[in-house]
Design a protein around this motif. Sequence first.
Motif, PDB file in Angstrom:
ATOM      1  N   ASP A  73      27.178  23.337  31.304  1.00  0.00           N
ATOM      2  CA  ASP A  73      26.298  22.256  31.744  1.00  0.00           C
ATOM      3  C   ASP A  73      24.849  22.686  31.982  1.00  0.00           C
ATOM      4  O   ASP A  73      23.994  21.853  32.287  1.00  0.00           O
ATOM      5  CB  ASP A  73      26.847  21.631  33.031  1.00  0.00           C
ATOM      6  N   PHE A  74      24.562  23.968  31.857  1.00  0.00           N
ATOM      7  CA  PHE A  74      23.208  24.460  32.101  1.00  0.00           C
ATOM      8  C   PHE A  74      22.230  23.863  31.083  1.00  0.00           C
ATOM      9  O   PHE A  74      22.502  23.842  29.878  1.00  0.00           O
ATOM     10  CB  PHE A  74      23.182  25.986  32.023  1.00  0.00           C
ATOM     11  N   ASP A  75      21.093  23.384  31.566  1.00  0.00           N
ATOM     12  CA  ASP A  75      20.092  22.749  30.704  1.00  0.00           C
ATOM     13  C   ASP A  75      19.167  23.825  30.131  1.00  0.00           C
ATOM     14  O   ASP A  75      18.153  24.185  30.721  1.00  0.00           O
ATOM     15  CB  ASP A  75      19.290  21.717  31.504  1.00  0.00           C
ATOM     16  N   ARG A  76      19.528  24.320  28.965  1.00  0.00           N
ATOM     17  CA  ARG A  76      18.755  25.395  28.342  1.00  0.00           C
ATOM     18  C   ARG A  76      17.416  24.921  27.801  1.00  0.00           C
ATOM     19  O   ARG A  76      16.476  25.723  27.698  1.00  0.00           O
ATOM     20  CB  ARG A  76      19.595  26.048  27.245  1.00  0.00           C
ATOM     21  N   LEU A  77      17.325  23.666  27.438  1.00  0.00           N
ATOM     22  CA  LEU A  77      16.049  23.169  26.941  1.00  0.00           C
ATOM     23  C   LEU A  77      15.011  23.133  28.062  1.00  0.00           C
ATOM     24  O   LEU A  77      13.854  23.535  27.862  1.00  0.00           O
ATOM     25  CB  LEU A  77      16.215  21.774  26.323  1.00  0.00           C
ATOM     26  N   THR A  78      15.404  22.694  29.239  1.00  0.00           N
ATOM     27  CA  THR A  78      14.498  22.733  30.393  1.00  0.00           C
ATOM     28  C   THR A  78      14.137  24.173  30.744  1.00  0.00           C
ATOM     29  O   THR A  78      12.983  24.488  31.042  1.00  0.00           O
ATOM     30  CB  THR A  78      15.145  22.035  31.601  1.00  0.00           C
ATOM     31  N   PHE A  79      15.116  25.062  30.707  1.00  0.00           N
ATOM     32  CA  PHE A  79      14.865  26.472  31.016  1.00  0.00           C
ATOM     33  C   PHE A  79      13.848  27.055  30.040  1.00  0.00           C
ATOM     34  O   PHE A  79      12.947  27.800  30.439  1.00  0.00           O
ATOM     35  CB  PHE A  79      16.187  27.239  30.955  1.00  0.00           C
ATOM     36  N   LEU A  80      13.967  26.714  28.765  1.00  0.00           N
ATOM     37  CA  LEU A  80      13.026  27.195  27.758  1.00  0.00           C
ATOM     38  C   LEU A  80      11.635  26.620  27.983  1.00  0.00           C
ATOM     39  O   LEU A  80      10.646  27.364  28.046  1.00  0.00           O
ATOM     40  CB  LEU A  80      13.528  26.821  26.361  1.00  0.00           C
ATOM     41  N   LYS A  81      11.559  25.321  28.080  1.00  0.00           N
ATOM     42  CA  LYS A  81      10.261  24.648  28.098  1.00  0.00           C
ATOM     43  C   LYS A  81       9.528  24.805  29.434  1.00  0.00           C
ATOM     44  O   LYS A  81       8.310  24.973  29.464  1.00  0.00           O
ATOM     45  CB  LYS A  81      10.435  23.166  27.775  1.00  0.00           C
ATOM     46  N   ASP A  82      10.264  24.773  30.523  1.00  0.00           N
ATOM     47  CA  ASP A  82       9.630  24.791  31.841  1.00  0.00           C
ATOM     48  C   ASP A  82       9.568  26.166  32.481  1.00  0.00           C
ATOM     49  O   ASP A  82       8.849  26.345  33.478  1.00  0.00           O
ATOM     50  CB  ASP A  82      10.366  23.840  32.792  1.00  0.00           C
ATOM     51  N   HIS A  83      10.316  27.129  31.935  1.00  0.00           N
ATOM     52  CA  HIS A  83      10.365  28.435  32.595  1.00  0.00           C
ATOM     53  C   HIS A  83      10.084  29.603  31.640  1.00  0.00           C
ATOM     54  O   HIS A  83       9.133  30.358  31.866  1.00  0.00           O
ATOM     55  CB  HIS A  83      11.718  28.613  33.281  1.00  0.00           C
ATOM     56  N   ILE A  84      10.885  29.774  30.598  1.00  0.00           N
ATOM     57  CA  ILE A  84      10.701  30.928  29.728  1.00  0.00           C
ATOM     58  C   ILE A  84       9.346  30.880  29.021  1.00  0.00           C
ATOM     59  O   ILE A  84       8.585  31.868  29.029  1.00  0.00           O
ATOM     60  CB  ILE A  84      11.843  31.032  28.696  1.00  0.00           C
ATOM     61  N   ASN A  85       9.019  29.759  28.408  1.00  0.00           N
ATOM     62  CA  ASN A  85       7.736  29.686  27.701  1.00  0.00           C
ATOM     63  C   ASN A  85       6.532  29.844  28.639  1.00  0.00           C
ATOM     64  O   ASN A  85       5.581  30.554  28.302  1.00  0.00           O
ATOM     65  CB  ASN A  85       7.633  28.392  26.901  1.00  0.00           C
ATOM     66  N   PRO A  86       6.515  29.208  29.815  1.00  0.00           N
ATOM     67  CA  PRO A  86       5.403  29.467  30.746  1.00  0.00           C
ATOM     68  C   PRO A  86       5.316  30.927  31.183  1.00  0.00           C
ATOM     69  O   PRO A  86       4.213  31.474  31.295  1.00  0.00           O
ATOM     70  CB  PRO A  86       5.719  28.538  31.934  1.00  0.00           C
ATOM     71  N   LEU A  87       6.453  31.566  31.428  1.00  0.00           N
ATOM     72  CA  LEU A  87       6.435  32.993  31.775  1.00  0.00           C
ATOM     73  C   LEU A  87       5.893  33.822  30.615  1.00  0.00           C
ATOM     74  O   LEU A  87       5.093  34.743  30.817  1.00  0.00           O
ATOM     75  CB  LEU A  87       7.853  33.462  32.110  1.00  0.00           C
ATOM     76  N   TYR A  88       6.312  33.493  29.434  1.00  0.00           N
ATOM     77  CA  TYR A  88       5.880  34.215  28.236  1.00  0.00           C
ATOM     78  C   TYR A  88       4.372  34.061  28.033  1.00  0.00           C
ATOM     79  O   TYR A  88       3.674  35.029  27.713  1.00  0.00           O
ATOM     80  CB  TYR A  88       6.659  33.662  27.040  1.00  0.00           C
ATOM     81  N   LYS A  89       3.873  32.866  28.247  1.00  0.00           N
ATOM     82  CA  LYS A  89       2.450  32.600  28.041  1.00  0.00           C
ATOM     83  C   LYS A  89       1.588  33.227  29.130  1.00  0.00           C
ATOM     84  O   LYS A  89       0.548  33.842  28.855  1.00  0.00           O
ATOM     85  CB  LYS A  89       2.206  31.093  27.995  1.00  0.00           C
ATOM     86  N   GLU A  90       1.998  33.096  30.383  1.00  0.00           N
ATOM     87  CA  GLU A  90       1.202  33.640  31.482  1.00  0.00           C
ATOM     88  C   GLU A  90       1.207  35.166  31.460  1.00  0.00           C
ATOM     89  O   GLU A  90       0.175  35.805  31.732  1.00  0.00           O
ATOM     90  CB  GLU A  90       1.742  33.133  32.821  1.00  0.00           C
ATOM     91  N   SER A  91       2.334  35.772  31.126  1.00  0.00           N
ATOM     92  CA  SER A  91       2.375  37.232  31.041  1.00  0.00           C
ATOM     93  C   SER A  91       1.493  37.731  29.899  1.00  0.00           C
ATOM     94  O   SER A  91       0.914  38.814  29.981  1.00  0.00           O
ATOM     95  CB  SER A  91       3.806  37.728  30.877  1.00  0.00           C
ATOM     96  N   LEU A  92       1.372  36.945  28.821  1.00  0.00           N
ATOM     97  CA  LEU A  92       0.458  37.310  27.734  1.00  0.00           C
ATOM     98  C   LEU A  92      -0.986  37.290  28.223  1.00  0.00           C
ATOM     99  O   LEU A  92      -1.770  38.200  27.921  1.00  0.00           O
ATOM    100  CB  LEU A  92       0.618  36.343  26.561  1.00  0.00           C
ATOM    101  N   ARG A  93      -1.344  36.261  28.978  1.00  0.00           N
ATOM    102  CA  ARG A  93      -2.723  36.159  29.482  1.00  0.00           C
ATOM    103  C   ARG A  93      -3.071  37.374  30.337  1.00  0.00           C
ATOM    104  O   ARG A  93      -4.138  37.987  30.165  1.00  0.00           O
ATOM    105  CB  ARG A  93      -2.884  34.871  30.305  1.00  0.00           C
ATOM    106  N   LEU A  94      -2.162  37.760  31.214  1.00  0.00           N
ATOM    107  CA  LEU A  94      -2.419  38.907  32.078  1.00  0.00           C
ATOM    108  C   LEU A  94      -2.413  40.214  31.283  1.00  0.00           C
ATOM    109  O   LEU A  94      -3.231  41.106  31.529  1.00  0.00           O
ATOM    110  CB  LEU A  94      -1.361  38.957  33.180  1.00  0.00           C
ATOM    111  N   GLN A  95      -1.498  40.313  30.341  1.00  0.00           N
ATOM    112  CA  GLN A  95      -1.436  41.510  29.506  1.00  0.00           C
ATOM    113  C   GLN A  95      -2.738  41.709  28.744  1.00  0.00           C
ATOM    114  O   GLN A  95      -3.277  42.820  28.678  1.00  0.00           O
ATOM    115  CB  GLN A  95      -0.272  41.381  28.526  1.00  0.00           C
ATOM    116  N   GLN A  96      -3.248  40.656  28.144  1.00  0.00           N
ATOM    117  CA  GLN A  96      -4.488  40.759  27.366  1.00  0.00           C
ATOM    118  C   GLN A  96      -5.684  41.064  28.252  1.00  0.00           C
ATOM    119  O   GLN A  96      -6.630  41.732  27.819  1.00  0.00           O
ATOM    120  CB  GLN A  96      -4.710  39.469  26.584  1.00  0.00           C
TER     121      GLN A  96
END
Length: 614
Positions: A236-259
């Motif tokens: 029942d876990f909502d993987r689409l919400t996890f991707l869109k609201d959590h994994i992708n924001p983490l991926y994007k923000e960590s890129l900003r800090l990394q750069q």
Amino acid sequence: MNAADKTLILIAIAAVVMFAFRQAPDPIDTVARKDIAALQTTASTLEQTAQAFQTGKIKLDSLQSTVAHTRRQYKKVEFLLAYYYPEYVEEYINGAPLLHLERYDTRPVVRNPEGLQTLDELVYAPDAREQTLAITTLAQRFHTRYNTLVAGFDDQPVTAADAALALRLQLVRIFTLGVTGFDTPGSVHALPEAATSLTALQQMAAALFPGEQGAALQQAFTRAIHNLQQPVSFDDFDRLTFLKDHINPLYKESLRLQQALYPNATTKSYSSKYPQPWNPSSADLFAPDFLDPYFYTELKRAEDNDALRALGKKLFYDPGISHTGTMSCASCHDPAKGFADARPRSQSNIQGMTVQRNAPTLLNAVYADRYFYDLRAFTLEQQAEHVIFNPREFNTAHEEILRKLEQDKVYRAQFQKTFSSPGVTRERFARALASYVLSLKSFNSPFDRYVRGEAALPDTAIRKGFNLFMGKANCGTCHFAPVFSGLSPPEYRKNESEILGVLQDPAARRKALDPDNGRRDNQVFSEESWIFGKSFKTTTVRNVALTAPYFHNGAYKTLEEVIDFYNNGGGAGHGLEVKNQTLAPDSLHLSVSEKAALVVFLRSLTDPGVYGPQ
């Protein structure tokens, strides 16, 4: 106080200062190594627990608890170990629980799987109590293998740039291999393990990006971990919400800090250490530039251009390339049909005959390290050569093709203009075709645009279908996101093949396996092994609504038939004997509405930009 005494005092002070400086713990190194050392102790406990289970001193639930604890300890350090030693980790620490080959003087030798995934599957199997020796052996080997890994890691400097990249790769791993259940085939402890891994990443992020500059990232980690810790089942876990609201924001923000803080990480640290197709500058898991297509081809980015692509396109649609002058690449890869051909098996140049197998789409075909259903070709350029020489296809040779092109004034001029010098050569011909096929990329479907925040979700059933695909239905454990093929994450270097037990005719009353032996007969000597009998490349399901019929034999006419086949457990699920079937034979127990939702999701992967002539 004399001068000598003063000198001694100064030396002593300097020694204290230098000692203090040397002993000052580096925050990155401290975070990196504390859990690595802790896992050594846990590995020892695992071995002892397995031995106690073998001698009947403890019960199965105690062993399962120890295995689960060991896996959680591993998840705290996986991002670094797999970053620095990806092949060793896959082979011995946490690889898929499948038979595989090792090569000795080109001879294939079948090896049993090792590591934590195999243990996870074994201790939760119905016959776990009958597998005590196998479990103990695996636990002993894990302890030994891990000690070897740590010994090497002691000499491995953990740099901040490496840690930043390893953190972002782990986000990919968590989503593609973690929450899908790929990593926990027995226990299905996917969600708590993902939470453990994210917690370790959050601690590393605090060291990498301290203070206010990392505050937003810390908050994003906290929200993601909280999402995983909600009382919800694996199915029942909502993987689409996890991707869109959590994994992708983490991926994007960590890129900003990394750069901002480690700009060289994207150009030196990762690519020079271990070349990969993953683009460390990508901001989204579903971004068109998430993978570098030039990693998979002999054509280099600096060599590619619009003129080369235009020449490749002209060659692709030209039937004059074939011996009879009647077949072009587009004969079997029609853009109006998703660059497939809508036939069970593709046409031959010989009247009344077909080629051996169904034509897969060329959309995103470049994203592979092996080509054809049996993986017999190792480069995109080599794939074209097989078609050129095949008596049932082009039935020609490069000499004949080059002679035809050299005799054509238009082609001769276009080659000269494209390469800034005269000459129609085999290398130039191959580069042009590769350039065009490489350009057939498809990452702009309605689903992609929704995930990237560019459009609304066109149908609410897509959410249900995607969550099933990545969860209960187990599709995402072979068709890995975001390419949705067998190109395995997070490195995306290697193609997987699977043994499904595909039926010769799914409509027949008496079921029979398709006789094609697949990879077993690909004429790659080092792969001539029974474990590849009826094993076929896992192709992409992007644009799958355009490319019916399905599977290597084209025997399945609709997506609904394909889903029923998987739901029933493949050939073995139909009661047939399928040696080494890699698809679980058990029913998925999908309801009518769940199967319909899967179809809706698969149709949402159709890219509107791929219709018609390119």
